[in-house]
Design an enzyme around this catalytic site. Structure first.
Site, mmCIF file in Angstrom:
data_model
loop_
_atom_site.group_PDB
_atom_site.id
_atom_site.type_symbol
_atom_site.label_atom_id
_atom_site.label_comp_id
_atom_site.label_asym_id
_atom_site.label_seq_id
_atom_site.Cartn_x
_atom_site.Cartn_y
_atom_site.Cartn_z
ATOM 1 N N CYS A 242 23.388 48.361 17.488
ATOM 2 C CA CYS A 242 23.764 49.384 17.317
ATOM 3 C C CYS A 242 24.661 49.700 16.618
ATOM 4 C CB CYS A 242 24.327 50.091 18.409
ATOM 5 S SG CYS A 242 25.836 49.260 19.530
ATOM 6 N N CYS B 148 28.640 47.205 20.218
ATOM 7 C CA CYS B 148 28.048 48.016 18.931
ATOM 8 C C CYS B 148 29.303 47.277 17.517
ATOM 9 C CB CYS B 148 27.753 49.880 19.052
ATOM 10 S SG CYS B 148 26.696 49.765 20.248
#
Ligand code: N1C
Length: 284
Positions: free
Chosen positions: A190, A109
Site C-alpha cells: 500500500c 504503508c
C-alpha cells in the site's frame, strides 16, 4: 588316535560356531545402534527446527513489541500441519493458507520494500536503517528466513536435511511457502512501494523470480500509489533504468500506478548503512 582327531574337529567346529554367533550378535547390535542413532538424529532435526521457530518468534515479539496475541506454540503447530506427512514435492501453496491467516500482520504503508537478487544488501540495509520493511522484517518472514524443512509421506517427522532441492519439483515444500508468503505480502502492498533490483545481472527483472512471477502480478493499484525501483549497480557495471527487462516490468504494472526508477551505486547504499543518522530520503 582317530577319537582324538574327531574331538579336535568337533572343538574347532564349536569354536567356529561360537565365533560366528558372536559376530552375528555384534552385527545386530551395531545395526540397532545405527538405526537408533539415525532416527534420533532425524527427531533431533525436527526438534531443533521447532526450537528455532519458537525462539525466533519470541525474539521478534520482544524486539518489535508486537502484539502478544501471537502464540508461538500455535504458530509452530499450524506451520507443521502444512507439510508433515506429505510428499516434500507435493505441498501446494495453499497448504500454508492457515499459517498465513494465523500470522496476519498489518502492512506498514509507504515503507514496503520488495527485492530480487539483492537479498544481502537489502537486509544489511533494513537491519541498520528503519527506512523500509521487507517480508523478512515481518514476523512470518523473520521466522522462516534461511530455513529448510520438509516432511515425508506416511511419517509424522520433520526433516531439515535430505529434503529435495529448490528446482527438483513445482510443489516444493519451501518454495511453496515463499510463493504463498510473498503473494500475501504483495497483496497487502500500500501507498508508495519500493523494490531493490540487481543492476549487475543480465535481467534485473527476471521473469522466473518470485518478484516477477508472484509479487508484481498481485500489486493492487487501489491500495498502492507508486512503485519506485532502486537499481543497485556496482562501479559502472552496466545496467541502467533503460534496461529492456525494466520496460517489461513497467508494462506489467497497472497504468494507474506511478512508476519510477533510480540507479543507485552499491557503495552509496553502504555509505547510507554506515551513517544511520542521515534521513532515509537523503540516501540517494
Ligand atoms: O525470487 P526472488 O528473489 O525475486 O524473491 C524475492 C521476493 C522478495 O520481494 C520477497 O518479498 O520474494 C520474497 N521472498 C522472500 O521474502 C524471501 N526470503 C528468503 C522470496 N524469497 C525469499 N527468500 C529466499 O530467497 C528463498 O528461499 C529463495 O530461494 C530466495 C529468492 O530470492 P531471489 O531469487 O533473489
Amino acid at each position: 588316535m582317530e577319537n582324538e582327531r574327531f574331538t579336535i574337529k568337533r572343538r574347532k567346529t564349536r569354536c567356529c560356531l561360537i565365533m560366528g554367533l558372536c559376530a552375528l550378535i555384534l552385527l545386530v547390535i551395531l545395526a540397532i545402534s545405527l538405526w537408533v542413532a539415525f532416527s534420533h538424529k532425524q527427531y533431533n532435526s525436527g526438534d531443533s527446527l521447532k526450537e528455532t521457530i519458537i525462539s525466533r518468534c519470541q525474539t521478534f515479539i520482544q524486539n518489535n513489541r508486537t502484539s502478544s496475541a501471537y502464540d508461538c506454540q500455535k504458530i509452530w503447530t499450524v506451520f507443521e500441519q502444512a507439510f508433515v506427512g506429505k510428499d516434500p514435492c507435493n505441498v501446494p501453496t495453499d497448504a500454508y493458507d492457515s499459517l498465513i491467516n494465523t500470522i496476519i500482520q498489518d502492512p506498514i504503508c509507504n515503507k514496503m520494500l520488495f527485492w530480487s537478487k539483492t537479498k544481502h544488501i537489502v537486509h544489511e540495509f533494513t537491519e541498520k536503517r528503519n527506512c523500509f520493511q521487507t517480508l523478512e522484517d515481518t514476523l512470518l518472514g523473520y521466522i522462516m528466513d534461511g530455513l529448510t524443512w520438509c516432511g515425508k509421506e506416511g511419517s509424522n517427522e520433520t526433516f531439515t536435511t535430505g529434503c529435495p532441492s529448490w528446482n527438483d519439483c513445482v510443489n516444493h515444500t519451501v518454495k511453496s511457502f515463499w510463493n504463498r508468503a510473498s503473494a500475501a505480502f504483495a497483496e497487502a502492498a500500500c501507498g508508495d512501494v519500493s523494490a531493490m533490483l540487481n543492476g549487475s545481472i543480465a535481467t534485473p527483472f527476471t521473469p522466473t523470480s518470485i518478484f516477477a512471477s508472484i509479487e508484481v502480478k498481485r500489486f493492487n493499484a487501489d491500495k498502492m500509489r507508486s512503485l519506485t525501483v532502486f537499481l543497485v549497480t556496482q562501479e559502472n557495471d552496466g545496467k541502467s533504468c533503460d534496461d529492456p527487462s525494466l520496460k517489461n516490468l513497467q508494462k506489467e504494472l497497472d497504468p494507474k500506478l506511478k512508476y519510477s526508477c533510480v540507479s543507485v551505486a552499491k557503495s552509496t547504499i553502504q555509505e547510507c548503512i554506515s551513517h544511520p543518522d542521515t534521513a532515509c530520503g537523503a540516501c540517494w
